[in-house]
Write an enzyme that holds these catalytic residues in place. Structure first.
Site, PDB file in Angstrom:
ATOM      1  N   HIS A  18      -8.412  61.526  90.269  1.00 29.10           N
ATOM      2  CA  HIS A  18      -9.236  62.683  90.283  1.00 29.10           C
ATOM      3  C   HIS A  18      -9.082  63.378  91.544  1.00 29.10           C
ATOM      4  CE1 HIS A  18     -11.090  60.109  86.542  1.00 29.10           C
ATOM      5  NE2 HIS A  18     -10.074  59.150  87.346  1.00 29.10           N
ATOM      6  N   ASP A 115     -18.145  61.710  89.954  1.00 30.38           N
ATOM      7  CA  ASP A 115     -17.279  61.091  89.032  1.00 30.38           C
ATOM      8  C   ASP A 115     -18.090  60.092  88.295  1.00 30.38           C
ATOM      9  OD1 ASP A 115     -14.905  60.565  87.957  1.00 30.38           O
ATOM     10  OD2 ASP A 115     -13.530  61.074  89.502  1.00 30.38           O
TER      11      ASP A 115
END
Length: 458
Positions: A18, A115
């Site tokens: 990520h 996120d």
């Protein structure tokens, strides 16, 4: 730049899979003059520095990860811990809320990208007069199928029968889930992921509270899912472009370039199943025996199976002697992008993670899909095999989810056989998608459009 540059802060989930896409997006935005403050774990920033192509505009903001009982003292990201402890990384990130508030007061960004993990961030940014964008690296199809409002309204006690049907209005009839996947996904609905929060609630709460939702992707491939999500959430849903990897600045390690150089063009299988979902020993061995069964040379870059410290101790009996120098099972990190670009590589067996999918689509090699257990991997595999028809998925038992050495070998042989009809179809389709993604100004126009929408948000 047509408009004044933006200052964007980013707070990704603390996993390399990520952090790197958030940095890739930062590079694309910095190319257009925007200033980025990327909040990263203190010791992890050294692993990312070489990927920062615009250090005058992209600043790493180091954050000390609070200690949580049960986490090793030096753990910062999911890379540092086994899968059962990922939830504690989420707990640690939840404990940074006050630190993030102080940082944002000091940084004064226009927009914060967050996120799936930091569902609490939109409430914080709203108090500070800052816009928030939930940016998800999963495929929009996955979010639409598994965590759209229509799906979340079914609650945590959702059954396998509920999941087998797409949510109301879902725009794709090609996605079919098997019993073993439905069991896993239904069980995941009840899983707490840090601080007593359910895993799926993290994503859906963040999506509901944010000012906009962003995904990695492009309209040509992901448009219908984005339109569906926009209707469901009643807010803007945008695509940043596919985030194609930049051309590597380094060269392939000598040991791999010389080994690959010993085989003819397009003849080697490369297999990599990501860093976060190691196989059980029986499946690890079936995979390697399947690669052996193909008769092609192969390089398998794998994590040791569950319960093993090394690759070597888990290998099938007699495997090393039988394959000789023609097959390698390797437990270390490899330069995947450079390996995929080597002319000897003819086939890529992938777990269908987000970053690997992009690298797969822009590579010239044929694609075999062996999805990991996560919802995103599963939906990616179906979309690639059933909708785009750019690869062949390894057959697994519908009930037990197990593959065999024969099913691995068969999938490889289909894509590597020039005369196989299905192989011809997926090769043709893969070439079309690759040409689209790499066409002049394609990605650039996607990013420009994304920037324009960010400006409009203000």
């Amino acid at each position: 730049m047509d408009s004044a540059p933006l200052h964007i802060a980013m707070y990704p989930w603390f996993a390399m899979g990520h952090l790197i896409p958030f940095l890739q997006l930062s590079n694309k935005l910095a190319e257009r003059g925007h200033k980025i403050s990327l909040i990263v774990p203190k010791k992890t920033q050294t692993k990312l520095q070489h990927l920062n192509h615009h250090p005058h505009l992209i600043t790493f903001v180091p954050l000390t990860v609070p200690h949580v009982d049960g986490l090793p003292h030096d753990a910062e990201t999911t890379f540092d811990v086994p899968f059962p402890l990922y939830s504690l990384i989420a707990t640690a990130m939840d404990l940074t809320e006050k630190d993030i508030e102080l940082l944002l007061k000091e940084l004064k960004p226009h927009i914060v990208f967050f996120d799936f993990s930091s569902f609490w961030l939109p409430n914080l940014t709203r108090r500070l007069g800052i816009k928030s964008v939930q940016y998800l690296i999963i495929n929009p199809a996955t979010a639409a199928y598994l965590s759209s409002p229509a799906r979340m309204s079914q609650g945590r006690e959702i059954s396998q029968d509920d999941l087998i049907k797409p949510p109301t209005g879902f725009p794709d009839s090609s996605i079919k889930l098997y019993p073993h996947e439905l069991r896993y996904l239904a069980a995941m609905r009840k899983v707490e992921f840090g601080s007593g929060v359910l895993f799926y609630d993290r994503t859906s709460t963040g999506s509901t509270l944010s000012d906009a939702i962003g995904f990695k992707g492009c309209r040509d491939i992901d448009g219908p899912y984005v339109d569906y999500l926009e209707t469901e959430y009643g807010k803007p849903v945008w695509l940043s472009g596919p985030l194609l990897p930049d051309s590597p600045k380094d060269t392939l390690e000598e040991k791999w370039s010389s080994w690959l150089g010993g085989f003819k063009e397009g003849s080697v299988i490369y297999c990599a199943l990501g860093s976060e979902s190691p196989l059980k020993q029986n499946q690890f061995q079936e995979l390697l025996l399947g690669l052996e069964l193909t008769g092609f040379p192969f390089l398998a870059a794998l994590k040791p199976p569950i319960g093993f410290e090394s690759i070597r101790e888990a290998l099938p009996e007699g495997f090393v002697e039988r394959v000789g120098g023609k097959g390698i099972a390797y437990g270390g990190w490899v330069q995947q992008q450079l390996i995929l670009g080597h002319p000897s590589i003819g086939c890529f067996i992938t777990h269908c993670g987000a970053a690997s999918m992009t690298e797969a689509l822009v590579s010239k090699c044929q694609l075999v899909l062996l999805p990991g257990p996560y919802g995103d991997h599963i939906i990616n595999a179906r979309k690639m095999s059933m909708k785009l028809k750019v690869g062949v998925e390894v057959k697994k038992g519908e009930e037990d989810g197990l593959f065999t050495k024969e099913s691995v070998s068969n999938a490889v042989k289909i894509v590597m056989d020039d005369e196989n009809e299905l192989g011809k179809e997926v090769r043709t389709n893969h070439t079309k998608v690759r040409n689209l993604l790499l066409s002049n100004n394609f990605e650039s126009s996607c990013v420009d459009n994304f920037c324009h929408k960010l400006q409009n948000l203000l």
